[in-house]
Structures are given as structure tokens and as C-alpha cells.
Motif scaffolding. Structure first.
Motif, PDB file in Angstrom:
ATOM      1  N   SER A  55       0.820  -1.216   0.000  1.00  0.00           N
ATOM      2  CA  SER A  55       0.000   0.000   0.000  1.00  0.00           C
ATOM      3  C   SER A  55       0.853   1.265   0.000  1.00  0.00           C
ATOM      4  CB  SER A  55      -0.924   0.002   1.224  1.00  0.00           C
ATOM      5  OG  SER A  55      -0.169   0.139   2.415  1.00  0.00           O
ATOM      6  N   GLY A  56       2.178   1.091   0.113  1.00  0.00           N
ATOM      7  CA  GLY A  56       3.065   2.249   0.127  1.00  0.00           C
ATOM      8  C   GLY A  56       3.411   2.756   1.511  1.00  0.00           C
ATOM      9  N   ARG A  57       2.869   2.119   2.543  1.00  0.00           N
ATOM     10  CA  ARG A  57       3.186   2.530   3.912  1.00  0.00           C
ATOM     11  C   ARG A  57       4.641   2.186   4.217  1.00  0.00           C
ATOM     12  NH1 ARG A  57       1.028  -0.103   9.553  1.00  0.00           N
ATOM     13  NH2 ARG A  57       1.953   1.433  10.955  1.00  0.00           N
ATOM     14  N   GLU A  58       5.343   3.122   4.850  1.00  0.00           N
ATOM     15  CA  GLU A  58       6.762   2.937   5.138  1.00  0.00           C
ATOM     16  C   GLU A  58       7.043   2.925   6.638  1.00  0.00           C
ATOM     17  OE1 GLU A  58       9.158   5.881   3.303  1.00  0.00           O
ATOM     18  OE2 GLU A  58       8.584   5.348   1.260  1.00  0.00           O
ATOM     19  N   ALA A 168       6.448   9.897  12.026  1.00  0.00           N
ATOM     20  CA  ALA A 168       5.495   8.785  11.970  1.00  0.00           C
ATOM     21  C   ALA A 168       6.119   7.557  11.317  1.00  0.00           C
ATOM     22  CB  ALA A 168       4.245   9.214  11.212  1.00  0.00           C
ATOM     23  N   GLU A 169       6.900   7.785  10.268  1.00  0.00           N
ATOM     24  CA  GLU A 169       7.548   6.671   9.585  1.00  0.00           C
ATOM     25  C   GLU A 169       8.603   6.016  10.463  1.00  0.00           C
ATOM     26  OE1 GLU A 169       9.000   8.565   6.086  1.00  0.00           O
ATOM     27  OE2 GLU A 169       7.054   8.597   5.083  1.00  0.00           O
ATOM     28  N   ARG A 170       9.254   6.814  11.306  1.00  0.00           N
ATOM     29  CA  ARG A 170      10.300   6.267  12.169  1.00  0.00           C
ATOM     30  C   ARG A 170       9.719   5.450  13.318  1.00  0.00           C
ATOM     31  NH1 ARG A 170      15.419   8.794  11.959  1.00  0.00           N
ATOM     32  NH2 ARG A 170      16.003   7.287  13.555  1.00  0.00           N
ATOM     33  N   VAL A 171       8.517   5.788  13.782  1.00  0.00           N
ATOM     34  CA  VAL A 171       7.968   5.092  14.950  1.00  0.00           C
ATOM     35  C   VAL A 171       6.769   4.213  14.595  1.00  0.00           C
ATOM     36  CG1 VAL A 171       8.780   6.900  16.504  1.00  0.00           C
ATOM     37  CG2 VAL A 171       6.443   7.004  15.627  1.00  0.00           C
ATOM     38  N   ALA A 172       6.498   4.061  13.296  1.00  0.00           N
ATOM     39  CA  ALA A 172       5.458   3.136  12.815  1.00  0.00           C
ATOM     40  C   ALA A 172       4.070   3.468  13.353  1.00  0.00           C
ATOM     41  CB  ALA A 172       5.828   1.700  13.142  1.00  0.00           C
ATOM     42  N   CYS A 173       3.624   4.704  13.071  1.00  0.00           N
ATOM     43  CA  CYS A 173       2.253   5.066  13.412  1.00  0.00           C
ATOM     44  C   CYS A 173       1.779   6.107  12.405  1.00  0.00           C
ATOM     45  CB  CYS A 173       2.166   5.586  14.844  1.00  0.00           C
ATOM     46  SG  CYS A 173       2.858   7.237  15.066  1.00  0.00           S
ATOM     47  N   ARG A 175       0.494   9.884  10.955  1.00  0.00           N
ATOM     48  CA  ARG A 175       0.892  11.270  11.165  1.00  0.00           C
ATOM     49  C   ARG A 175      -0.065  11.945  12.137  1.00  0.00           C
ATOM     50  NH1 ARG A 175      -0.516  15.994  10.209  1.00  0.00           N
ATOM     51  NH2 ARG A 175      -2.334  15.332   9.022  1.00  0.00           N
ATOM     52  N   GLU A 176      -1.353  11.575  12.087  1.00  0.00           N
ATOM     53  CA  GLU A 176      -2.336  12.170  12.974  1.00  0.00           C
ATOM     54  C   GLU A 176      -2.003  11.877  14.443  1.00  0.00           C
ATOM     55  OE1 GLU A 176      -3.803  12.003   8.979  1.00  0.00           O
ATOM     56  OE2 GLU A 176      -3.045  10.381  10.269  1.00  0.00           O
ATOM     57  N   MET A 177      -1.509  10.660  14.702  1.00  0.00           N
ATOM     58  CA  MET A 177      -1.124  10.318  16.071  1.00  0.00           C
ATOM     59  C   MET A 177       0.071  11.154  16.528  1.00  0.00           C
ATOM     60  SD  MET A 177      -1.712   8.585  18.784  1.00  0.00           S
ATOM     61  CE  MET A 177      -2.799   7.227  18.308  1.00  0.00           C
ATOM     62  N   ILE A 178       1.026  11.371  15.622  1.00  0.00           N
ATOM     63  CA  ILE A 178       2.185  12.197  15.960  1.00  0.00           C
ATOM     64  C   ILE A 178       1.742  13.620  16.263  1.00  0.00           C
ATOM     65  CG2 ILE A 178       4.346  13.187  15.096  1.00  0.00           C
ATOM     66  CD1 ILE A 178       4.468  10.217  15.818  1.00  0.00           C
TER      67      ILE A 178
END
Length: 208
Positions: A55-58, A168-173, A175-178
Motif C-alpha cells: 500500500s506504500g506505507r513505510e 510517523a515513519e520512524r515510529v510506525a504510526c 501522522r495524525e497520532m504524531i
């Protein structure tokens, strides 16, 4: 007695074994699953090492800059375990698998430096797995901020510009949560963002 060389000097010698290539920001230089046939020494610029799904999630595992090298697992002839892309325009040295092997065979110090780097990265990866498995999102964000912070006038500062998406990409969650975590930290007076730098104003809470 021969003078002990620094890791940076060894990286420069390794870079001299390859040929210079330049990439713009956002270029994918290594793709997960491709054959391992080379490594890259970073001369200038920064790159990220990441995994992605269909899905492109990194999920970004690490970022590296000048003096580092990526793709060193090329020695085992397996497939690439992760992808690497440029975060800014980069100048790299492309070193073939054969040139890399010859360099290590002729330079025991370089071989030892590689082993030390791999051990360091393995330790870091173990901590990342522990973080993802055992920490909540806030704990992972706090750990990332403290890892990246440097001391300036008695305060901790993250000088490298980071977007919420990158965090968000570094902590696997998401962007809204960040965004929510940063609002809590800012409103609580724990962090301050100025000129794209994150200032840690006081000790981060152990949990929210």
C-alpha cells in the motif's frame, strides 16, 4: 607501529574503490528484494533505510550521512533486506561486490571496522524491535527525540529538521497520532519548536 585510522578515514578509502554517482532528493538507490551486488559510501547528503508494504506505507529504520555506508550485506549474495532512498541531493560512491571483497581482504582494519559497525547496527535494531513490541506510540516518540537530541547550552535540541510524517515513519504510526503527541508535549511545556528545531524544555514524562 602503524597509526590507527578512524572510521571516517576507512570509509574514504573504501569510497576510493568505487565510482562517484549523484542522486536527487527522493531517489530510491536500493530496493528491498533486489539482488545484493554492491554497496554505497555516502560522500555528501543523507539517506533513509526503510521497509514498505504494497500500500506504500513505510517504516523508516535509520538515517545515515557522510562517512556511513549502506548495502554492506552485499557480501552474502542474498537479496536486499531493506530499501534506501535519498532524503536530500546525495553524492555517493558505488562500490561493486568484488571491489568490496578485495578491499576487506587487503585491509584487516577495514574488516574490523565493518564488524564493529554491523554489531552497532544489530544492537540498534534489537532496540528498535523492543521499542515497537513493548512501547506505546508516545514511548517510541520520546525515545526517538532523546536519541536524536544534542546538548546545546545545557538544553537538548533536535537540530535536524523533521516533519511529522517523517517521525510517523520512524515510529510506525500515523501522522495524525504524531500530531496529537506533539500537541500534548507542546501544551505541557515539554518541547518547543523554533526555526524547525525541536527544543526539549524539560524532562519528558515517562508516559501519557
Amino acid at each position: 607501529m602503524a597509526e590507527t585510522r578512524t572510521a571516517e578515514q576507512i570509509a574514504k578509502l573504501l569510497a576510493d574503490c568505487g565510482h562517484v554517482v549523484r542522486y536527487p532528493k527522493g531517489a530510491v538507490i536500493i530496493t528491498q528484494g533486489d539482488p545484493s551486488d554492491s554497496l554505497y559510501v555516502i560522500i555528501s547528503g543523507r539517506v533513509k533505510v526503510y521497509l514498505s508494504d504494497d500500500s506504500g506505507r513505510e517504516v523508516v529504520f535509520a538515517e545515515y550521512g557522510p562517512g556511513d555506508y549502506v548495502g554492506e550485506l552485499a557480501l552474502d549474495k542474498g537479496v536486499r533486506s531493506a530499501s534506501v532512498a535519498t532524503l536530500e541531493p546525495c553524492t555517493l560512491s558505488y562500490v561493486s561486490q568484488q571491489s568490496f571483497k578485495e578491499f576487506l581482504a587487503n585491509d584487516p582494519d577495514a574488516a574490523f571496522d565493518l564488524v564493529v559497525r554491523l554489531i552497532g547496527r544489530l544492537r540498534w535494531t534489537t532496540e528498535e524491535i523492543r521499542s515497537l513490541a513493548l512501547m506505546d506510540v508516545y514511548g517510541r516518540v520520546a525515545r526517538l527525540l532523546l536519541e536524536m537530541a544534542v546538548e546545546r547550552d545545557g538544553k537538548k535540541v533536535i537540530e535536524q529538521p523533521l516533519t511529522q510524517q517523517q517521525i510517523a515513519e520512524r515510529v510506525a504510526c500515523s501522522r495524525e497520532m504524531i500530531s496529537r503527541v506533539f500537541k500534548e508535549l507542546t501544551d505541557g511545556g515539554y518541547i518547543r519548536i523554533e526555526n524547525r528545531c525541536i527544543h526539549i524544555e524539560r524532562r519528558l514524562p515517562s508516559r501519557f
